[in-house]
Scaffold this motif. Sequence first.
Motif, PDB file in Angstrom:
ATOM      1  N   ILE A 183      39.142  51.404  19.173  1.00 60.13           N
ATOM      2  CA  ILE A 183      38.178  50.174  19.396  1.00 60.13           C
ATOM      3  C   ILE A 183      37.203  50.216  18.508  1.00 60.13           C
ATOM      4  CG2 ILE A 183      38.522  50.503  22.059  1.00 60.13           C
ATOM      5  CD1 ILE A 183      35.923  51.768  22.097  1.00 60.13           C
ATOM      6  N   GLN A 184      36.358  49.378  18.226  1.00 65.42           N
ATOM      7  CA  GLN A 184      35.459  49.022  17.143  1.00 65.42           C
ATOM      8  C   GLN A 184      34.395  50.248  17.086  1.00 65.42           C
ATOM      9  OE1 GLN A 184      35.604  46.514  15.010  1.00 65.42           O
ATOM     10  NE2 GLN A 184      33.895  47.510  13.684  1.00 65.42           N
ATOM     11  N   HIS A 185      34.039  50.591  16.102  1.00 62.40           N
ATOM     12  CA  HIS A 185      33.146  51.669  15.700  1.00 62.40           C
ATOM     13  C   HIS A 185      31.692  51.144  15.757  1.00 62.40           C
ATOM     14  CE1 HIS A 185      30.962  54.786  13.783  1.00 62.40           C
ATOM     15  NE2 HIS A 185      30.410  53.756  12.606  1.00 62.40           N
ATOM     16  N   HIS A 186      30.703  51.804  16.400  1.00 60.84           N
ATOM     17  CA  HIS A 186      29.228  51.313  16.616  1.00 60.84           C
ATOM     18  C   HIS A 186      28.508  52.624  16.409  1.00 60.84           C
ATOM     19  CE1 HIS A 186      30.200  47.266  17.561  1.00 60.84           C
ATOM     20  NE2 HIS A 186      30.792  47.476  18.483  1.00 60.84           N
ATOM     21  N   PRO A 187      27.780  52.635  15.148  1.00 62.86           N
ATOM     22  CA  PRO A 187      26.993  54.065  14.849  1.00 62.86           C
ATOM     23  C   PRO A 187      26.163  54.326  15.931  1.00 62.86           C
ATOM     24  CG  PRO A 187      26.581  52.379  13.193  1.00 62.86           C
ATOM     25  CD  PRO A 187      27.779  51.735  14.221  1.00 62.86           C
ATOM     26  N   TYR A 188      25.019  53.416  16.190  1.00 69.59           N
ATOM     27  CA  TYR A 188      24.136  54.018  17.023  1.00 69.59           C
ATOM     28  C   TYR A 188      24.416  54.269  18.364  1.00 69.59           C
ATOM     29  CZ  TYR A 188      21.187  51.722  13.437  1.00 69.59           C
ATOM     30  OH  TYR A 188      20.320  51.494  12.166  1.00 69.59           O
ATOM     31  N   THR A 189      25.232  53.577  18.909  1.00 71.16           N
ATOM     32  CA  THR A 189      25.521  53.863  20.365  1.00 71.16           C
ATOM     33  C   THR A 189      27.047  54.518  20.357  1.00 71.16           C
ATOM     34  OG1 THR A 189      26.648  51.673  20.549  1.00 71.16           O
ATOM     35  CG2 THR A 189      24.279  52.024  21.189  1.00 71.16           C
ATOM     36  N   GLN A 190      27.505  54.991  19.545  1.00 70.71           N
ATOM     37  CA  GLN A 190      29.009  55.710  19.701  1.00 70.71           C
ATOM     38  C   GLN A 190      29.772  54.994  20.564  1.00 70.71           C
ATOM     39  OE1 GLN A 190      28.435  59.976  20.050  1.00 70.71           O
ATOM     40  NE2 GLN A 190      26.569  60.014  18.869  1.00 70.71           N
ATOM     41  N   SER A 191      29.733  53.743  20.667  1.00 67.42           N
ATOM     42  CA  SER A 191      30.779  52.793  21.042  1.00 67.42           C
ATOM     43  C   SER A 191      30.949  53.346  22.720  1.00 67.42           C
ATOM     44  CB  SER A 191      32.155  52.852  20.450  1.00 67.42           C
ATOM     45  OG  SER A 191      31.792  52.499  19.115  1.00 67.42           O
ATOM     46  N   VAL A 192      29.584  53.613  23.369  1.00 66.81           N
ATOM     47  CA  VAL A 192      30.094  54.110  24.698  1.00 66.81           C
ATOM     48  C   VAL A 192      30.339  52.953  25.667  1.00 66.81           C
ATOM     49  CG1 VAL A 192      28.123  55.974  24.345  1.00 66.81           C
ATOM     50  CG2 VAL A 192      27.465  53.601  25.009  1.00 66.81           C
ATOM     51  N   LEU A 193      29.827  51.623  25.169  1.00 66.99           N
ATOM     52  CA  LEU A 193      30.157  50.528  26.228  1.00 66.99           C
ATOM     53  C   LEU A 193      31.518  50.518  25.935  1.00 66.99           C
ATOM     54  CD1 LEU A 193      27.284  48.125  25.841  1.00 66.99           C
ATOM     55  CD2 LEU A 193      27.746  49.596  27.643  1.00 66.99           C
ATOM     56  N   GLY A 194      32.192  50.204  24.968  1.00 66.78           N
ATOM     57  CA  GLY A 194      33.714  49.976  24.928  1.00 66.78           C
ATOM     58  C   GLY A 194      34.649  50.998  25.457  1.00 66.78           C
ATOM     59  N   ILE A 195      34.131  52.518  25.165  1.00 64.19           N
ATOM     60  CA  ILE A 195      35.014  53.488  25.435  1.00 64.19           C
ATOM     61  C   ILE A 195      34.769  53.605  27.203  1.00 64.19           C
ATOM     62  CG2 ILE A 195      34.996  55.978  25.822  1.00 64.19           C
ATOM     63  CD1 ILE A 195      34.292  56.257  22.959  1.00 64.19           C
ATOM     64  N   THR A 196      33.843  53.209  27.978  1.00 61.89           N
ATOM     65  CA  THR A 196      33.598  53.180  28.948  1.00 61.89           C
ATOM     66  C   THR A 196      34.368  52.133  29.663  1.00 61.89           C
ATOM     67  OG1 THR A 196      31.429  53.908  28.860  1.00 61.89           O
ATOM     68  CG2 THR A 196      31.804  52.630  30.939  1.00 61.89           C
ATOM     69  N   MET A 197      34.684  50.761  29.062  1.00 63.20           N
ATOM     70  CA  MET A 197      35.525  49.825  29.570  1.00 63.20           C
ATOM     71  C   MET A 197      36.997  50.398  29.769  1.00 63.20           C
ATOM     72  SD  MET A 197      36.195  46.933  30.472  1.00 63.20           S
ATOM     73  CE  MET A 197      35.088  45.732  30.072  1.00 63.20           C
ATOM     74  N   VAL A 198      37.448  51.172  28.735  1.00 64.51           N
ATOM     75  CA  VAL A 198      38.944  51.659  28.802  1.00 64.51           C
ATOM     76  C   VAL A 198      38.914  52.610  29.906  1.00 64.51           C
ATOM     77  CG1 VAL A 198      40.605  53.117  27.341  1.00 64.51           C
ATOM     78  CG2 VAL A 198      39.222  51.470  26.060  1.00 64.51           C
ATOM     79  N   ILE A 199      37.762  53.570  29.931  1.00 66.63           N
ATOM     80  CA  ILE A 199      37.807  54.525  30.994  1.00 66.63           C
ATOM     81  C   ILE A 199      38.173  54.055  32.424  1.00 66.63           C
ATOM     82  CG2 ILE A 199      36.544  56.031  32.208  1.00 66.63           C
ATOM     83  CD1 ILE A 199      37.705  57.415  30.125  1.00 66.63           C
ATOM     84  N   GLN A 200      37.084  52.878  32.681  1.00 65.45           N
ATOM     85  CA  GLN A 200      37.081  52.210  34.021  1.00 65.45           C
ATOM     86  C   GLN A 200      38.491  51.425  34.142  1.00 65.45           C
ATOM     87  OE1 GLN A 200      33.901  49.524  33.294  1.00 65.45           O
ATOM     88  NE2 GLN A 200      32.338  51.115  33.843  1.00 65.45           N
ATOM     89  N   ILE A 201      39.058  50.841  32.992  1.00 66.99           N
ATOM     90  CA  ILE A 201      40.360  50.379  33.443  1.00 66.99           C
ATOM     91  C   ILE A 201      41.258  51.366  33.738  1.00 66.99           C
ATOM     92  CG2 ILE A 201      42.485  49.091  32.085  1.00 66.99           C
ATOM     93  CD1 ILE A 201      40.077  47.606  30.797  1.00 66.99           C
ATOM     94  N   LEU A 202      41.421  52.284  33.010  1.00 65.07           N
ATOM     95  CA  LEU A 202      42.357  53.714  33.602  1.00 65.07           C
ATOM     96  C   LEU A 202      42.093  54.145  34.903  1.00 65.07           C
ATOM     97  CD1 LEU A 202      42.167  55.787  30.286  1.00 65.07           C
ATOM     98  CD2 LEU A 202      43.978  54.742  30.872  1.00 65.07           C
ATOM     99  N   SER A 203      40.832  53.950  35.280  1.00 65.70           N
ATOM    100  CA  SER A 203      40.490  54.408  36.888  1.00 65.70           C
ATOM    101  C   SER A 203      41.016  53.518  38.002  1.00 65.70           C
ATOM    102  CB  SER A 203      39.075  54.808  36.759  1.00 65.70           C
ATOM    103  OG  SER A 203      38.201  53.489  36.967  1.00 65.70           O
ATOM    104  N   VAL A 204      41.251  52.378  37.548  1.00 66.97           N
ATOM    105  CA  VAL A 204      41.952  51.499  38.695  1.00 66.97           C
ATOM    106  C   VAL A 204      43.402  51.075  38.367  1.00 66.97           C
ATOM    107  CG1 VAL A 204      41.510  49.240  37.318  1.00 66.97           C
ATOM    108  CG2 VAL A 204      41.805  49.502  39.740  1.00 66.97           C
ATOM    109  N   PHE A 205      43.994  51.295  36.832  1.00 63.33           N
ATOM    110  CA  PHE A 205      45.280  51.256  36.725  1.00 63.33           C
ATOM    111  C   PHE A 205      46.173  52.351  37.250  1.00 63.33           C
ATOM    112  CE2 PHE A 205      49.006  51.914  34.089  1.00 63.33           C
ATOM    113  CZ  PHE A 205      49.862  50.541  34.208  1.00 63.33           C
ATOM    114  N   ILE A 206      45.620  53.618  36.989  1.00 57.74           N
ATOM    115  CA  ILE A 206      46.448  54.632  37.271  1.00 57.74           C
ATOM    116  C   ILE A 206      46.524  55.070  38.749  1.00 57.74           C
ATOM    117  CG2 ILE A 206      46.165  57.444  37.337  1.00 57.74           C
ATOM    118  CD1 ILE A 206      44.929  57.021  34.574  1.00 57.74           C
ATOM    119  N   PRO A 207      45.713  54.752  39.863  1.00 57.26           N
ATOM    120  CA  PRO A 207      46.150  54.846  41.267  1.00 57.26           C
ATOM    121  C   PRO A 207      47.176  53.629  41.587  1.00 57.26           C
ATOM    122  CG  PRO A 207      43.766  54.213  41.034  1.00 57.26           C
ATOM    123  CD  PRO A 207      44.235  54.473  39.486  1.00 57.26           C
ATOM    124  N   GLU A 208      46.978  52.427  40.933  1.00 56.25           N
ATOM    125  CA  GLU A 208      47.881  51.334  41.234  1.00 56.25           C
ATOM    126  C   GLU A 208      49.219  51.842  40.874  1.00 56.25           C
ATOM    127  OE1 GLU A 208      44.674  47.451  42.012  1.00 56.25           O
ATOM    128  OE2 GLU A 208      46.260  47.658  40.421  1.00 56.25           O
TER     129      GLU A 208
END
Length: 358
Positions: free
Chosen positions: A309-334
């Motif tokens: 995902i895109q690099h963001h130096p100030y916020t260390q891309s926390v919003l994008g990484i979080t989005m991936v984590i959230q998708i994994l958290s619903v995809f994996i149980p399903e």
Amino acid sequence: MKSRMWQYIKEEAQVLKHALGAEDVREVMSRVDTGIEAVYFVSHGSSFNAATVASNFLSSYANVRVYCYTPGNFLSNCTTIDFEDRDKTLVISISQTGTSRGTLEAVEKARRLGFKVLGITDVQASPLYAGSDYQLLLHCGEEKSNAKTKGYSATLVVLLRFAVHLACKKRKISANQFHTIYHELSSSVEELPDIFASTVDWCKATKFGNGMKNVFVIGSGMNYGTALEGQLKLMETMCMPAAFNDIEEFSHGMHRAINQNSSVILLNSEDSNAPFIEKTFRYLRTKTDKVMMINARRKKIKDPMVINIQHHPYTQSVLGITMVIQILSVFIPEINGFDPNRNANNDYTKYMNIRVSV
């Protein structure tokens, strides 16, 4: 893709755009004293995780001491606050519903000791909103899900906005730096729909998490807190053992638990520990085929088990990484045939009376 969580995640970009443009942060900052030298976060669960993510960001840019406490720990194990200057210390309590009993008890303690409290919630007609000296809304809307997603990301945005506004008001950052960070936050939000689409495609192609028995989420920097949130999300939706750690601590015992049945998610961003994350990724793939990495460094990694995902130096891309984590958290149980919101000891929260009535 049947769970209601999918819709909440899809709403996230619009929710965060609204949170970025909300005027309440500016209004609150007009009343908060610029002499703040210490901030104490007090919150449960995902709210605590978001505070952990934002803590060093707030400390670095606003030049304040920052401490993160769960309500129980704050109530029974926080003596340092007794020695703080009441006029130079702010307590920030976060609860999406505004009804968490432990959080409200912590607010009562803080105000009894003479500290000002900033309450962050999504519900204006809540005890937290009414019981705080200052209030910020998450603007995320209703989220009827055990595992919160858009509410967590909205909390991140509100905390990061608060941090840069405080830093600017204290004149610790320039106006140009303020606008640069804001632009980065805006760009991060704009990227979320593309991250959603590409991550879902990756999940379908790799079927990562199929047959998952346990999971380890490892991060560093700001994404240490994201690893904590990832562990919680997968624990909530898979209802199974999950663990998290900082990459440096992983080698101090946790690595011994890895075997061929282990699933590992590594969070890689542009910080000093990135080489250790990547070296660990290569090592663990010799132990289990259930290893993946979310990479937000400038240098992209070409590997089928890496989501770039895109690099963001100030916020260390926390919003994008979080989005991936959230998708994994619903995809994996399903993919394993489970409803992420299924009943799993749900009566415990009522038994323990963790929320107050409104």
